[in-house]
Write an enzyme that holds these catalytic residues in place. Sequence first.
Site, PDB file in Angstrom:
ATOM      1  N   ARG A  36      20.281   7.965  22.200  1.00 49.72           N
ATOM      2  CA  ARG A  36      20.033   8.110  20.595  1.00 49.72           C
ATOM      3  C   ARG A  36      19.393   6.553  20.294  1.00 49.72           C
ATOM      4  O   ARG A  36      18.499   6.711  19.321  1.00 49.72           O
ATOM      5  CB  ARG A  36      21.369   8.186  20.108  1.00 49.72           C
ATOM      6  CG  ARG A  36      21.443   8.804  18.874  1.00 49.72           C
ATOM      7  CD  ARG A  36      22.882   9.286  18.210  1.00 49.72           C
ATOM      8  NE  ARG A  36      23.553   8.142  18.611  1.00 49.72           N
ATOM      9  CZ  ARG A  36      24.908   8.136  18.300  1.00 49.72           C
ATOM     10  NH1 ARG A  36      25.264   8.893  17.416  1.00 49.72           N
ATOM     11  NH2 ARG A  36      25.527   6.989  18.687  1.00 49.72           N
ATOM     12  N   LYS A  78      29.897  10.584  24.581  1.00 45.00           N
ATOM     13  CA  LYS A  78      31.473  10.700  24.261  1.00 45.00           C
ATOM     14  C   LYS A  78      31.758  12.108  24.231  1.00 45.00           C
ATOM     15  O   LYS A  78      30.963  12.830  23.575  1.00 45.00           O
ATOM     16  CB  LYS A  78      31.470   9.892  23.142  1.00 45.00           C
ATOM     17  CG  LYS A  78      33.235   9.330  22.862  1.00 45.00           C
ATOM     18  CD  LYS A  78      33.054   8.300  21.777  1.00 45.00           C
ATOM     19  CE  LYS A  78      34.668   7.919  21.702  1.00 45.00           C
ATOM     20  NZ  LYS A  78      35.179   8.810  20.542  1.00 45.00           N
ATOM     21  N   SER A 131      33.381  11.815  38.642  1.00 41.05           N
ATOM     22  CA  SER A 131      34.584  10.981  38.945  1.00 41.05           C
ATOM     23  C   SER A 131      33.884  10.041  39.645  1.00 41.05           C
ATOM     24  O   SER A 131      33.223  10.251  40.616  1.00 41.05           O
ATOM     25  CB  SER A 131      35.592  11.729  39.158  1.00 41.05           C
ATOM     26  OG  SER A 131      36.702  10.557  39.422  1.00 41.05           O
ATOM     27  N   GLY A 132      34.379   8.682  39.589  1.00 46.11           N
ATOM     28  CA  GLY A 132      34.144   7.693  40.578  1.00 46.11           C
ATOM     29  C   GLY A 132      33.798   6.318  39.695  1.00 46.11           C
ATOM     30  O   GLY A 132      33.325   5.401  40.548  1.00 46.11           O
ATOM     31  N   LYS A 185      38.516  18.613  36.461  1.00 46.46           N
ATOM     32  CA  LYS A 185      38.432  17.037  36.437  1.00 46.46           C
ATOM     33  C   LYS A 185      39.681  16.674  35.598  1.00 46.46           C
ATOM     34  O   LYS A 185      40.078  15.619  35.845  1.00 46.46           O
ATOM     35  CB  LYS A 185      37.155  16.990  35.701  1.00 46.46           C
ATOM     36  CG  LYS A 185      37.016  15.231  35.182  1.00 46.46           C
ATOM     37  CD  LYS A 185      37.096  14.461  36.536  1.00 46.46           C
ATOM     38  CE  LYS A 185      36.936  12.946  36.287  1.00 46.46           C
ATOM     39  NZ  LYS A 185      36.936  12.302  34.969  1.00 46.46           N
ATOM     40  N   HIS A 188      42.267  16.421  37.816  1.00 43.95           N
ATOM     41  CA  HIS A 188      42.124  15.037  38.877  1.00 43.95           C
ATOM     42  C   HIS A 188      42.788  13.997  37.797  1.00 43.95           C
ATOM     43  O   HIS A 188      43.456  13.169  38.610  1.00 43.95           O
ATOM     44  CB  HIS A 188      40.590  15.178  39.032  1.00 43.95           C
ATOM     45  CG  HIS A 188      40.372  13.617  39.430  1.00 43.95           C
ATOM     46  ND1 HIS A 188      40.002  12.581  38.513  1.00 43.95           N
ATOM     47  CD2 HIS A 188      39.741  12.949  40.502  1.00 43.95           C
ATOM     48  CE1 HIS A 188      39.683  11.708  39.264  1.00 43.95           C
ATOM     49  NE2 HIS A 188      39.602  11.954  40.281  1.00 43.95           N
ATOM     50  N   ASN A 189      42.346  13.839  36.677  1.00 40.39           N
ATOM     51  CA  ASN A 189      42.719  12.698  35.860  1.00 40.39           C
ATOM     52  C   ASN A 189      44.343  12.680  35.853  1.00 40.39           C
ATOM     53  O   ASN A 189      45.040  11.482  35.597  1.00 40.39           O
ATOM     54  CB  ASN A 189      42.057  12.748  34.606  1.00 40.39           C
ATOM     55  CG  ASN A 189      40.856  12.255  34.802  1.00 40.39           C
ATOM     56  OD1 ASN A 189      40.001  12.187  35.417  1.00 40.39           O
ATOM     57  ND2 ASN A 189      40.300  11.571  33.460  1.00 40.39           N
ATOM     58  N   GLU A 192      45.453  11.375  39.010  1.00 40.83           N
ATOM     59  CA  GLU A 192      45.146   9.793  38.801  1.00 40.83           C
ATOM     60  C   GLU A 192      46.317   9.090  38.199  1.00 40.83           C
ATOM     61  O   GLU A 192      46.551   8.058  38.675  1.00 40.83           O
ATOM     62  CB  GLU A 192      43.759   9.958  38.091  1.00 40.83           C
ATOM     63  CG  GLU A 192      43.100   8.262  37.768  1.00 40.83           C
ATOM     64  CD  GLU A 192      42.081   8.250  37.122  1.00 40.83           C
ATOM     65  OE1 GLU A 192      41.001   8.944  37.462  1.00 40.83           O
ATOM     66  OE2 GLU A 192      41.773   7.578  35.938  1.00 40.83           O
TER      67      GLU A 192
END
Length: 492
Positions: A36, A78, A131-132, A185, A188-189, A192
């Site tokens: 942007r 975001k 992820s990573g 995901k 996954h979080n 985590e």
Amino acid sequence: MSEPKGDIGLIGLAVMGQNLILNAADHGYTVVAFNRTVSKVDHFIENEAKGKSIIGARSIQELVDNLKRPRRIILLVKAGAAVDAFIEQLLPYLEKGDIIIDGGNSHFPDSNRRYEELKGKGIRFVGSGVSGGEEGARYGPSLMPGGDAEAWPYIKEIFQSISAKSDGEPCCDWVGPAGAGHYVKMVHNGIEYGDMQLISEAYYIMKTVGGLTDKEIGDVFAQWNKGVLDSFLIEITRDILYYNDTDGTPLVEKILDQAGQKGTGKWTAMNALDLGIPLTLVGEAVFARCLSAVKGERVKASSILPGPQIPKDAVKDKKEFIDNLEQALYASKIISYAQGFMLIREAAKEYNWDLNFPAIALMWRGGCIIRSVFLGEITKAFKEDPQLENLLFNKFFTDAVTKAQAGWRKTVSLTAEYGIPAPAFTTALSFYDGYRTAYLPANLLQAQRDYFGAHTFKVVPEKANDNLKVGEAIHINWTGHGGNVSATTYDA
Ligand code: 6PG
């Protein structure tokens, strides 16, 4: 205009976006980059992207015009309104069959909605977990794409080539329809959060009850990283504990003990409540962050609310103490993953998603934050039996928790005895004991519900009689003066 050269476009040149572009360029793809704030594009093209197969676009139209058909465009912006705003801006330039991939940490209901809306317009939407962190994006992330299955053949090769590999297999596969990629995901979080909380509790127990220095704790993590706990999060914890500030003392001890969070763990716990799945460890991990956040109150409470003193010789045998702790961490981790897969299984049923369990475990095996040797065993378990009802029923994991049990119980007892907060270890053990109990005290609870609210109960089949019939919703007039009318029965 000559034929467009771009294989894939990417919007959002923050560090994850830049690294993913460089990764794709390294794998031979021509990437068109847009941001942007256009000056960021110029800076990127003149610096990090110089000499690579990366084209800078100074407008959305330029981005689209530079892409081969069907256009494949990744959004790394975001989560929330920015994703919708870019989709809106892209739409006038896209054609039917083009593909929009949202690679941010979007909430899966948003991805469900975007999938439906774009399907109606002939645009193929993919919501992909990425992820990573920075390293992963640059050299091989774990990618969890879901959404419009028609898009998969067009993105499969790029996605699998830029993703991490585990034993030669890509840590990327098609997850399922609509928001399934972002759902996986999200879980996954959540996991985590659980892993991080467990490791933090282990560190705290070693520090308080064990009286170990940060260097010694770092050595323990280094040792654990060679065994069953071998994982990215244990590895970075070792390095954090070894890291000294300029004055030669551990930096970690200077960090304010108030945890932040961006919401993905909370979403996971909320979804578990919605689906009625006891995802207790992730829930505790989220609440532990919340408790840490009320620092002022905790400081006040520390001088008002008493607890036991920890004697100097609380730990008699250091080796045994550390071995027990390792077993506690391992067993609790198994519980957390078993709970995580219970949740995913329920989501598959509830949302009517056909999910590939071995592929999910493999996607988490490498590249992502929760990557570990242990996930190799989970992959194996689901490959052996894709319909596996619970991870704890797989022989490898049944044996592992059986073996770890004694040390796990001793560790949890120790924390209770000396007043050390260990919510994740404790809840894992409570879950284990609840799960392996055929007859829980919910009979009494049902009686209470019926007593005060005529909410009814069902009878244990073997104990049925003429008044208590099998399968029926029964109400008893417990006091003799209540009515005989029962409340409507329904379960939330
Ligand atoms: C990943 C991470 C990442 C996440 C951070 C921050 O898989 O690379 O999960 O997506 O944004 O870990 O999460 P919190 O700020 O909520 O701790």
